[in-house]
Design a protein around this motif. Structure first.
Motif, PDB file in Angstrom:
ATOM      1  N   ARG A 183       0.742  -1.125   0.073  1.00  0.00           N
ATOM      2  CA  ARG A 183      -0.088  -0.117   0.071  1.00  0.00           C
ATOM      3  C   ARG A 183       0.775   1.285  -0.011  1.00  0.00           C
ATOM      4  O   ARG A 183       1.926   1.137   0.691  1.00  0.00           O
ATOM      5  CB  ARG A 183      -0.917  -0.006   1.373  1.00  0.00           C
ATOM      6  N   ALA A 184       0.537   2.092  -0.934  1.00  0.00           N
ATOM      7  CA  ALA A 184       1.343   3.455  -0.778  1.00  0.00           C
ATOM      8  C   ALA A 184       0.885   4.401   0.393  1.00  0.00           C
ATOM      9  O   ALA A 184       1.775   4.872   0.919  1.00  0.00           O
ATOM     10  CB  ALA A 184       0.966   4.391  -2.084  1.00  0.00           C
ATOM     11  N   LYS A 185      -0.279   4.140   0.679  1.00  0.00           N
ATOM     12  CA  LYS A 185      -0.693   4.894   2.001  1.00  0.00           C
ATOM     13  C   LYS A 185      -1.671   4.265   2.738  1.00  0.00           C
ATOM     14  O   LYS A 185      -2.464   3.333   1.994  1.00  0.00           O
ATOM     15  CB  LYS A 185      -0.926   6.425   1.640  1.00  0.00           C
ATOM     16  N   THR A 186      -1.777   4.361   3.972  1.00  0.00           N
ATOM     17  CA  THR A 186      -2.933   3.732   4.653  1.00  0.00           C
ATOM     18  C   THR A 186      -3.757   4.922   5.696  1.00  0.00           C
ATOM     19  O   THR A 186      -4.625   4.545   6.115  1.00  0.00           O
ATOM     20  CB  THR A 186      -2.481   2.482   5.813  1.00  0.00           C
ATOM     21  N   THR A 212     -13.337   4.445  -3.174  1.00  0.00           N
ATOM     22  CA  THR A 212     -14.335   3.854  -2.530  1.00  0.00           C
ATOM     23  C   THR A 212     -14.458   4.735  -1.072  1.00  0.00           C
ATOM     24  O   THR A 212     -13.520   5.407  -0.588  1.00  0.00           O
ATOM     25  CB  THR A 212     -13.651   2.428  -1.757  1.00  0.00           C
ATOM     26  N   ASP A 213     -15.527   4.456  -0.512  1.00  0.00           N
ATOM     27  CA  ASP A 213     -15.621   5.118   0.770  1.00  0.00           C
ATOM     28  C   ASP A 213     -14.991   3.911   2.035  1.00  0.00           C
ATOM     29  O   ASP A 213     -14.871   2.765   1.679  1.00  0.00           O
ATOM     30  CB  ASP A 213     -17.056   5.469   1.320  1.00  0.00           C
ATOM     31  N   PHE A 214     -14.887   4.593   3.231  1.00  0.00           N
ATOM     32  CA  PHE A 214     -14.421   3.534   4.314  1.00  0.00           C
ATOM     33  C   PHE A 214     -15.460   3.382   5.485  1.00  0.00           C
ATOM     34  O   PHE A 214     -16.160   4.520   5.800  1.00  0.00           O
ATOM     35  CB  PHE A 214     -13.150   4.222   4.933  1.00  0.00           C
ATOM     36  N   PHE A 215     -15.503   1.986   5.809  1.00  0.00           N
ATOM     37  CA  PHE A 215     -16.498   1.879   7.060  1.00  0.00           C
ATOM     38  C   PHE A 215     -15.878   2.134   8.212  1.00  0.00           C
ATOM     39  O   PHE A 215     -14.890   1.454   8.674  1.00  0.00           O
ATOM     40  CB  PHE A 215     -16.834   0.260   6.779  1.00  0.00           C
ATOM     41  N   ILE A 216     -16.628   2.919   8.947  1.00  0.00           N
ATOM     42  CA  ILE A 216     -16.004   3.140  10.383  1.00  0.00           C
ATOM     43  C   ILE A 216     -16.955   2.448  11.447  1.00  0.00           C
ATOM     44  O   ILE A 216     -18.010   3.213  11.604  1.00  0.00           O
ATOM     45  CB  ILE A 216     -15.652   4.564  10.605  1.00  0.00           C
ATOM     46  N   ILE A 270      -8.356   9.344   8.786  1.00  0.00           N
ATOM     47  CA  ILE A 270      -8.440   7.933   9.345  1.00  0.00           C
ATOM     48  C   ILE A 270      -7.547   7.065   8.790  1.00  0.00           C
ATOM     49  O   ILE A 270      -6.600   7.536   7.885  1.00  0.00           O
ATOM     50  CB  ILE A 270      -9.894   7.284   8.557  1.00  0.00           C
ATOM     51  N   ASP A 271      -7.324   6.020   9.614  1.00  0.00           N
ATOM     52  CA  ASP A 271      -6.335   4.847   9.191  1.00  0.00           C
ATOM     53  C   ASP A 271      -6.975   3.786   8.570  1.00  0.00           C
ATOM     54  O   ASP A 271      -7.986   3.300   9.285  1.00  0.00           O
ATOM     55  CB  ASP A 271      -5.655   4.633  10.543  1.00  0.00           C
ATOM     56  N   MET A 272      -6.602   3.047   7.619  1.00  0.00           N
ATOM     57  CA  MET A 272      -7.181   1.879   7.125  1.00  0.00           C
ATOM     58  C   MET A 272      -6.670   0.776   7.614  1.00  0.00           C
ATOM     59  O   MET A 272      -5.599   0.745   7.842  1.00  0.00           O
ATOM     60  CB  MET A 272      -6.947   2.076   5.463  1.00  0.00           C
ATOM     61  N   THR A 273      -7.763   0.036   8.329  1.00  0.00           N
ATOM     62  CA  THR A 273      -7.149  -1.065   8.974  1.00  0.00           C
ATOM     63  C   THR A 273      -7.203  -2.431   8.386  1.00  0.00           C
ATOM     64  O   THR A 273      -6.312  -3.321   8.448  1.00  0.00           O
ATOM     65  CB  THR A 273      -7.919  -1.278  10.442  1.00  0.00           C
ATOM     66  N   THR A 274      -8.163  -2.638   7.652  1.00  0.00           N
ATOM     67  CA  THR A 274      -8.465  -3.829   6.815  1.00  0.00           C
ATOM     68  C   THR A 274      -9.434  -3.758   5.720  1.00  0.00           C
ATOM     69  O   THR A 274     -10.137  -3.058   6.025  1.00  0.00           O
ATOM     70  CB  THR A 274      -8.898  -5.076   7.911  1.00  0.00           C
ATOM     71  N   TRP A 275      -9.293  -4.548   4.701  1.00  0.00           N
ATOM     72  CA  TRP A 275     -10.135  -4.905   3.853  1.00  0.00           C
ATOM     73  C   TRP A 275     -11.140  -6.299   3.575  1.00  0.00           C
ATOM     74  O   TRP A 275     -10.231  -6.915   3.067  1.00  0.00           O
ATOM     75  CB  TRP A 275      -9.787  -4.279   2.495  1.00  0.00           C
ATOM     76  N   SER A 279     -16.528  -2.282   1.243  1.00  0.00           N
ATOM     77  CA  SER A 279     -15.515  -0.984   1.588  1.00  0.00           C
ATOM     78  C   SER A 279     -14.674  -1.400   2.497  1.00  0.00           C
ATOM     79  O   SER A 279     -14.594  -2.377   3.291  1.00  0.00           O
ATOM     80  CB  SER A 279     -16.572  -0.172   2.405  1.00  0.00           C
ATOM     81  N   PRO A 280     -13.413  -0.798   2.525  1.00  0.00           N
ATOM     82  CA  PRO A 280     -12.312  -1.337   3.605  1.00  0.00           C
ATOM     83  C   PRO A 280     -12.815  -0.549   5.083  1.00  0.00           C
ATOM     84  O   PRO A 280     -13.537   0.309   4.878  1.00  0.00           O
ATOM     85  CB  PRO A 280     -11.051  -0.457   2.944  1.00  0.00           C
ATOM     86  N   PHE A 281     -12.294  -1.062   5.877  1.00  0.00           N
ATOM     87  CA  PHE A 281     -12.563  -0.525   7.365  1.00  0.00           C
ATOM     88  C   PHE A 281     -11.503   0.336   7.797  1.00  0.00           C
ATOM     89  O   PHE A 281     -10.468   0.081   7.244  1.00  0.00           O
ATOM     90  CB  PHE A 281     -12.588  -1.834   8.335  1.00  0.00           C
ATOM     91  N   GLY A 282     -11.858   1.399   8.474  1.00  0.00           N
ATOM     92  CA  GLY A 282     -10.919   2.120   9.141  1.00  0.00           C
ATOM     93  C   GLY A 282     -11.300   2.600  10.524  1.00  0.00           C
ATOM     94  O   GLY A 282     -12.426   2.481  10.985  1.00  0.00           O
ATOM     95  N   VAL A 283     -10.394   3.414  11.263  1.00  0.00           N
ATOM     96  CA  VAL A 283     -10.497   4.041  12.159  1.00  0.00           C
ATOM     97  C   VAL A 283     -10.235   5.714  12.078  1.00  0.00           C
ATOM     98  O   VAL A 283      -9.297   5.985  11.630  1.00  0.00           O
ATOM     99  CB  VAL A 283      -9.777   3.409  13.679  1.00  0.00           C
TER     100      VAL A 283
END
Length: 729
Positions: A145-148, A172-176, A192-197, A203-207
């Motif tokens: 990943r280039a960035k998270t 994509t949007d991110f599920f929080i 946000i930080d992307m945690t997992t997909w 959508s990927p998950f994030g916090v």
């Protein structure tokens, strides 16, 4: 044969088989005989060679390898090819993967992205090529990943939230989860930080890691720009505490280790609003009539000790970031504006390059090392310029650019005028050997106390700016040459600039020919001369900023590396960055390496410094993007108050979805969308850099002057839309 011996033989057979494929696949265009393969695999015994020959014949018969000539084998070419590259996602959601060594990028449709995001390193499968079709493929795997970390707008629901990224390339949007929104309210701009997909999730998950504030508010947007590029806007408290506990006093014991230059006439010349002064010049006329000129640079490495948390933080940042309303420094204020700032009438530790120059600016002697100085005076560029411009009159005794006026000694006036003459000779010599003179207009804003833009002005480099530039270039060049020419070769940090891309130069030539200019490609020197002539010819004309921008884009990007290839734009065989360690970490590395070699230490490890160079180049690029975004943001903010005004602009870009127009009077750039031009149906003509009306054949071409009015300003997306009023005749 015992089971054990059979097992060993099978194991060796498998190892040899694997070795054959590894050898052939490593160089797929070459063929090898069994002796060459044996040598590469380290097989020296007769049994091993016989087994190798036997396996080669068996693999050929099974059509798993190809026998090109008698006894020479190679890998069988396959239509299914997998490559590694970096993905670039467009505004339409499709993508291109740049694969090293491949002439054309691989097109990937938005349905074939396989969860890859912009900038990721990916494995791409390239489809068998059909006649006259471009390279096309699909993403097989995301390797890195280039960035998270992402910036976006949060939409809070009852049990969860979604974040829509600001960057249009993130499709994509991110599920929080609700418990991970950190108190954000609906509509806030957040980090946000992307945690997992998860495999079964759209959508990927994030916090949420930070709530920036309400979109459109000044600090929210500026902090958002920094966060988008992973750049900090404040120092962690432990870094501030560490820096504030440093002993920054000047000690007699340390002065004894240095060359004492406190009695030599020394001064700084900087922007009038500068807060840190990392370079000073000293001037002395020698008994033989030559000049001794010192370039004195803040000795940051005296305070920045490897292995400390302060050094780790400076390396991580790698550069100061210059946004439109603030500087985000590489070093805490106690160093950047205090101990390492060469303020007048204060003793400072410095690292110096001192030269003896004759009146023709020829170097007769040079010296590098640690020093202590005492700056006699601080000049703004405008003040030094005032002295230079009044050379033909009586020597001025007063300068009144800043508040009030103050006396300037004859010695200082003589120094500035002498340095100006030397600088002009050095600049002329650079131009004669092929240096390229980029004096691109820089947009600046006058802000009120609320950081709102009240007016736009352009930063112009005059003689005083060029005086400082030439002596900084001299120090950078000579420090690099001093180390670069040593035998045996020593590891060093160079600033290199490769030759320009010829295809881009040909494109540039096609564009500038529309304005009556042309480039000459006869040889490297003549090409540089014609580029300089072009840049001189467009100065002050409507097409200047367009041509300057396109010319810069045709150049390769300057980077930091331990592998010296010279600097094309400056026409230097050796070049480094030595003169700004307060704001650039590579300069700190240069100071450390130079001092270690002056002390007779052995060469540093190249691979360690190459990794640091790569990081520094990447951070410089991120900082430059953030700086451009902050200017774009302020331009849009400025244009919000000019929505009813008609402007004259130049078409600065043409795409299939619209034309970009740069307003001549303030350099603000916006877009006219093709769908908003109602008098005809317009089609993009790539060859002409134009859009053409199907019925009327009316064209809007790169470089045309047009009349526009603001249609829409979007601070959050940093987008400016124009309505097209017509073309100037």
């Amino acid at each position: 044969m015992s089971k054990n011996r059979k097992k060993i033989k099978t194991q060796r057979k498998n190892e040899i088989t694997k070795g054959i494929f590894t050898t052939l696949e490593k160089e797929p265009k070459k063929s090898f005989n069994y002796k060459q393969i044996a040598a590469k695999l380290g097989i020296e015994d007769a049994a091993g060679r016989n087994l190798l020959i036997k396996r080669l014949v068996q693999l050929k018969e099974k059509k798993r390898i190809l026998e090109e000539d008698r006894g020479r084998y190679k890998v069988i070419p396959t239509l299914k090819t997998y490559h590694v590259g970096v993905i670039d996602i467009t505004s339409k959601g499709n993508a291109y993967v740049a694969v090293e060594g491949m002439e054309k990028d691989v097109f990937v449709a938005n349905t074939k992205l396989n969860r890859a995001l912009h900038g990721d390193t990916v494995e791409v499968y390239i489809y068998p090529k059909r006649k006259n079709k471009k390279n096309e493929g699909e993403i097989v795997k995301v390797l890195e990943r280039a960035k998270t970390t992402f910036v976006g707008i949060i939409e809070v629901k009852n049990a969860f939230a979604f974040v829509r990224p600001i960057d249009f390339r993130v499709y994509t949007d991110f599920f929080i989860p609700k418990e991970k929104i950190k108190g954000a309210e609906n509509g806030d701009k957040v980090v946000i930080d992307m945690t997992t997909w998860p495999k079964d999730a759209d959508s990927p998950f994030g916090v949420v890691t930070e709530v920036l504030g309400k979109p459109g508010e000044h600090n929210t947007e500026i902090h958002g720009i920094l966060a988008e590029y992973g750049l900090p806007y404040e120092f962690p408290i432990e870094i501030e505490n560490y820096a504030n506990q440093l002993d920054t006093s000047i000690k007699a014991s340390e002065i004894k280790k240095r060359r004492d230059l406190r009695e030599v006439l020394t001064f700084t010349i900087d922007p009038k609003d500068a807060k840190d002064f990392d370079d000073a010049l000293s001037f002395k006329i020698l008994e033989n009539g030559n000049y001794e000129v010192g370039i004195h640079i803040a000795d940051v490495s005296h305070y920045l000790i490897p292995g400390t948390i302060l050094d780790d933080e400076a390396y991580k940042r790698a550069t100061s970031v210059y946004l439109v309303d603030r500087v985000v420094p590489m070093l805490p204020e106690i160093l950047s504006n205090g101990a390492c700032s060469l303020r007048p009438h204060e003793e400072k530790y410095t690292f110096s390059a001192i030269f003896e120059l004759d009146k023709d600016a020829e170097i007769k002697d040079q010296w590098f090392g640690r020093t202590v100085i005492l700056s006699d005076e601080r000049f703004a560029y405008e003040e030094a310029q005032h002295i230079i411009e009044n050379e033909t009159n009586k020597i001025p005794t007063e300068v009144s650019i800043r508040e009030g006026s103050y006396a300037v000694s004859d010695a200082v006036v003589t120094a500035i005028l002498s340095l100006d003459k030397l600088a002009k000779i050095m600049r002329q010599k650079r131009m004669q050997v092929g240096a390229i003179s980029f004096d691109k207009i820089e947009v600046r804003f006058k802000l009120n106390e609320k950081n709102e833009p009240k007016s736009v002005y352009f930063k112009e480099a005059k003689d005083a700016n060029k005086l400082i530039e030439e002596f900084m270039l001299l120090a950078n060049k000579k420090v690099a040459a001093y180390i670069g020419k040593q035998k045996p070769t020593k590891t060093f940090v160079y600033r290199v600039h490769d030759e320009p891309d010829e295809d881009k130069l040909m494109t540039l030539n096609g564009i500038v020919s529309r304005f009556g200019h042309r480039l000459n490609f006869k040889n490297k020197k003549i090409l540089s001369e014609s580029l300089n002539q072009l840049l001189a010819d467009v100065k002050g004309k409507k097409e200047q900023n367009l041509v300057d921008t396109l010319a810069i884009r045709s150049m390769s990007k300057a980077i930091y590396t331990t592998d010296n290839i010279g600097h094309y734009g400056l026409a230097f065989d050796y070049y480094s960055h030595f003169t700004s360690p307060i704001r650039r970490y590579p300069d700190v590395m240069v100071h450390r390496l130079l001092q270690s070699y002056l002390d007779g230490e052995k060469s540093a490890k190249a691979e360690i410094y190459e990794e640091k160079c790569k990081h520094s180049s990447e951070m410089e690029n991120l900082a430059a993007q953030a700086e451009r975004d902050s200017v774009k943001y302020m331009q849009i903010k400025f244009m919000q108050d000019h929505e009813d005004k008609e402007f004259i602009g130049v078409i600065s870009g043409v795409t299939e979805w619209g034309i970009y127009v740069e307003i001549i009077e303030n350099k603000c750039e916006g877009m006219v969308r093709i769908r908003d031009i109602k008098d005809d149906y317009y089609v993009f003509d790539e060859r002409q850099y134009a859009i053409v009306g199907e019925r009327t054949k009316k064209t809007y071409q790169l470089g045309d002057e047009v009349r526009v009015m603001v249609k829409n300003t979007d601070l959050i997306k940093r987008h400016l839309d124009f309505n097209l009023l017509g073309k100037l005749v």
